[in-house]
Design an enzyme around this catalytic site. Structure first.
Site, short mmCIF file in Angstrom:
data_model
loop_
_atom_site.label_atom_id
_atom_site.label_comp_id
_atom_site.label_asym_id
_atom_site.label_seq_id
_atom_site.Cartn_x
_atom_site.Cartn_y
_atom_site.Cartn_z
N SER A 148 89.76 10.91 20.29
CA SER A 148 90.16 12.23 20.78
C SER A 148 91.67 12.32 20.97
O SER A 148 92.33 11.31 21.30
CB SER A 148 89.47 12.47 22.12
OG SER A 148 90.08 13.53 22.80
N TYR A 173 87.37 10.28 30.52
CA TYR A 173 86.95 10.60 29.15
C TYR A 173 87.92 9.98 28.15
O TYR A 173 87.52 9.28 27.21
CB TYR A 173 86.89 12.12 28.97
CG TYR A 173 86.74 12.54 27.53
CD1 TYR A 173 85.58 12.27 26.82
CD2 TYR A 173 87.78 13.21 26.86
CE1 TYR A 173 85.45 12.63 25.48
CE2 TYR A 173 87.65 13.59 25.53
CZ TYR A 173 86.48 13.30 24.86
OH TYR A 173 86.35 13.66 23.54
N1 LIG Z 1 84.99 19.28 20.22
C1 LIG Z 1 86.21 18.80 20.45
O1 LIG Z 1 87.17 19.56 20.65
C2 LIG Z 1 86.46 17.33 20.43
C3 LIG Z 1 87.78 16.89 20.56
C4 LIG Z 1 88.03 15.52 20.55
C5 LIG Z 1 86.99 14.62 20.40
N2 LIG Z 1 85.71 15.07 20.30
C6 LIG Z 1 84.65 14.07 20.16
O2 LIG Z 1 83.89 14.39 19.01
C7 LIG Z 1 82.53 14.00 19.19
C8 LIG Z 1 81.63 15.18 18.95
O3 LIG Z 1 81.99 16.20 19.89
P1 LIG Z 1 81.29 17.61 19.93
O4 LIG Z 1 82.32 18.62 20.28
O5 LIG Z 1 80.44 17.79 18.73
O6 LIG Z 1 80.38 17.41 21.22
P2 LIG Z 1 78.85 17.79 21.46
O7 LIG Z 1 78.62 17.56 22.92
O8 LIG Z 1 78.57 19.13 20.91
O9 LIG Z 1 78.08 16.71 20.60
C9 LIG Z 1 77.73 15.46 21.06
C10 LIG Z 1 76.23 15.30 20.89
O10 LIG Z 1 75.89 13.99 21.25
C11 LIG Z 1 74.70 14.00 21.99
N3 LIG Z 1 74.73 12.83 22.87
C12 LIG Z 1 75.50 12.64 23.96
N4 LIG Z 1 75.27 11.42 24.48
C13 LIG Z 1 74.34 10.84 23.67
C14 LIG Z 1 73.69 9.59 23.67
N5 LIG Z 1 73.96 8.68 24.63
N6 LIG Z 1 72.79 9.31 22.71
C15 LIG Z 1 72.51 10.22 21.73
N7 LIG Z 1 73.09 11.43 21.70
C16 LIG Z 1 74.00 11.73 22.65
C17 LIG Z 1 74.68 15.31 22.74
O11 LIG Z 1 73.37 15.74 23.00
C18 LIG Z 1 75.42 16.23 21.77
O12 LIG Z 1 74.51 16.99 20.98
C19 LIG Z 1 82.46 13.42 20.60
O13 LIG Z 1 82.65 12.05 20.52
C20 LIG Z 1 83.65 14.05 21.29
O14 LIG Z 1 84.09 13.26 22.36
C21 LIG Z 1 85.43 16.41 20.30
#
Ligand SMILES: NC(=O)c1ccc[n+]([C@@H]2O[C@H](COP(=O)([O-])OP(=O)(O)OC[C@H]3O[C@@H](n4cnc5c(N)ncnc54)[C@H](O)[C@@H]3O)[C@@H](O)[C@H]2O)c1
Length: 364
Positions: A148, A173
């Protein structure tokens, strides 16, 4: 970089029902290649589960016309037994870890969730990748995982470059994401697992995450409520459209860091990190104005809705950073790609989706 042929191979995507995970799977499905996709997601209720179900339905519909196939497994990657079982059932060539407890602010109220999903869950995947080479098997050819922009914390100069140290996270985080990079480095060195960490920058778009500011603003304005604008609106964010992120991940999956031996005769860890961001940060106040215009165009807000009258300027939140700005030269150099969807277009797509999902549905 080693190009990887993923055609006809098994790919594990964790967080498959998540915002980015589902967009990646849609990108894979549209490809000419044939993938055997195993999608895992705990479907936790951190936010409205109906959005996760909506994304899964979209995948189910699209897979029918695709050369790829997929299987969805509801489960938690922090469950070592489940992860082992999956790896014993399927010979994964590529693992894409997008499951995580996301969100900076929630890590202040519920830190446990971050340790469970982001640390233990990721550790289970690393161990499974390590053992995928047992008994001389080809094993995992590439581990790709989400990091991130938040790991740049308070110390980095902008634009954020992957070559510069980022050692001062300002939220748990961010600390878990930085830990993932460190853990991956150690496993890459010890077991020669080719791994690539991707630092995403404020991803937005249709079927996005309701905990993110643009989505929360929309919910509140629609209910005629005030919106809180942190740091008195003086934040700038590198908003990145979800399909650009999916394209970036898709390309990166096909190119793993090279396995080579160093001058000391020992393996150099096949380890890479890239930024995936739009490289054009936008001020929060300009962003809100643009979002407001799109919401008005879609009829989510009335044409004469006074957004300014609903803005409450408040101090910075703990854990937040004032600016995010990606340097994507490494991604461009190695994968010939940089995100470039204009914010106006991305916000238009979001507003169209939001209207369909929340407004039209209730009018039926
Ligand atoms: N969206 C952003 O702006 C952003 C920015 C930087 C990093 N990220 C990273 O990208 C990745 C995806 O983010 P996103 O925005 O799609 O988030 P999201 O919350 O929509 O997707 C994550 C998914 O993982 C599932 N999940 C969580 N813990 C779990 C576990 N222990 N076992 C199985 N499933 C689990 C959740 O149910 C969810 O559907 C994450 O690692 C997040 O930290 C996202």
């Amino acid at each position: 970089m080693d190009r990887i042929n993923l055609n006809d191979k098994y790919i594990l995507v964790t967080g498959a029902a998540g915002f980015i995970g589902s967009a990646l799977i849609m990108r894979m499905i549209k490809s000419d290649e044939c993938f055997h996709i195993i999608g895992v997601d705990s479907l936790n209720d951190y936010y409205d589960v109906r959005i996760k179900e909506f994304r899964l339905k979209k995948i189910e519909d699209a897979i029918k016309d695709s050369s790829s196939d997929w299987k969805f497994v509801k489960g938690n990657i922090a469950d070592a037994g489940l992860v082992k079982e999956l790896f014993s059932q399927y010979p994964f060539a590529c693992v894409v870890n997008l499951a995580a407890q996301a969100g900076v602010r929630y890590s202040i109220v519920n830190p446990d969730a971050y340790i469970e999903s982001n640390i233990i869950g990721f550790y289970n995947l690393l161990e499974a990748c390590r053992h995928s080479y047992d008994d001389g098997k080809t094993g995992v050819e590439h581990l790709v995982y989400a990091s991130s922009s938040s790991i740049y914390g308070s110390s980095a100069s902008i634009p954020y470059k992957v070559e510069e140290p980022a050692e001062h996270p300002v939220s748990l985080y961010a600390a878990t994401k930085k830990s993932n990079e460190l853990m991956a480095h150690a496993y890459s060195k010890l077991y020669t697992i080719p791994s690539t960490g991707l630092r995403f920058f404020t991803v937005y778009g249709p079927a996005g995450r309701p905990d993110m500011a643009y989505f929360g603003f929309t919910d509140k304005l629609k209910k005629n409520e005030n919106i809180k604008i942190f740091n008195y609106g003086k934040c700038r964010r590198d908003f990145t459209y979800v399909d650009d992120v999916a394209e970036g991940v898709f390309r990166v999956m096909h190119g793993a860091p090279e396995k080579r031996t160093g001058e000391d005769g020992l393996p150099v860890p096949p380890y890479s990190i890239y930024n995936i961001g739009n490289s054009s940060p936008v001020g929060l106040m300009d962003f809100i104005e643009m979002l407001g215009d799109e919401l008005k165009d879609q009829g989510i807000l009335a044409k004469d809705f006074d957004i300014k009258a609903h803005e409450e300027l408040v101090p910075m939140q703990p854990g937040d950073v004032p600016v995010t700005y990606a340097d994507t030269s490494a991604l461009e150099r190695d994968f010939g790609f940089r995100p470039d969807t204009p914010l106006k277009k991305g916000l238009h797509e979001f507003a169209v989706w939001y209207k369909e999902f929340y407004c039209d549905e209730k009018e039926d």
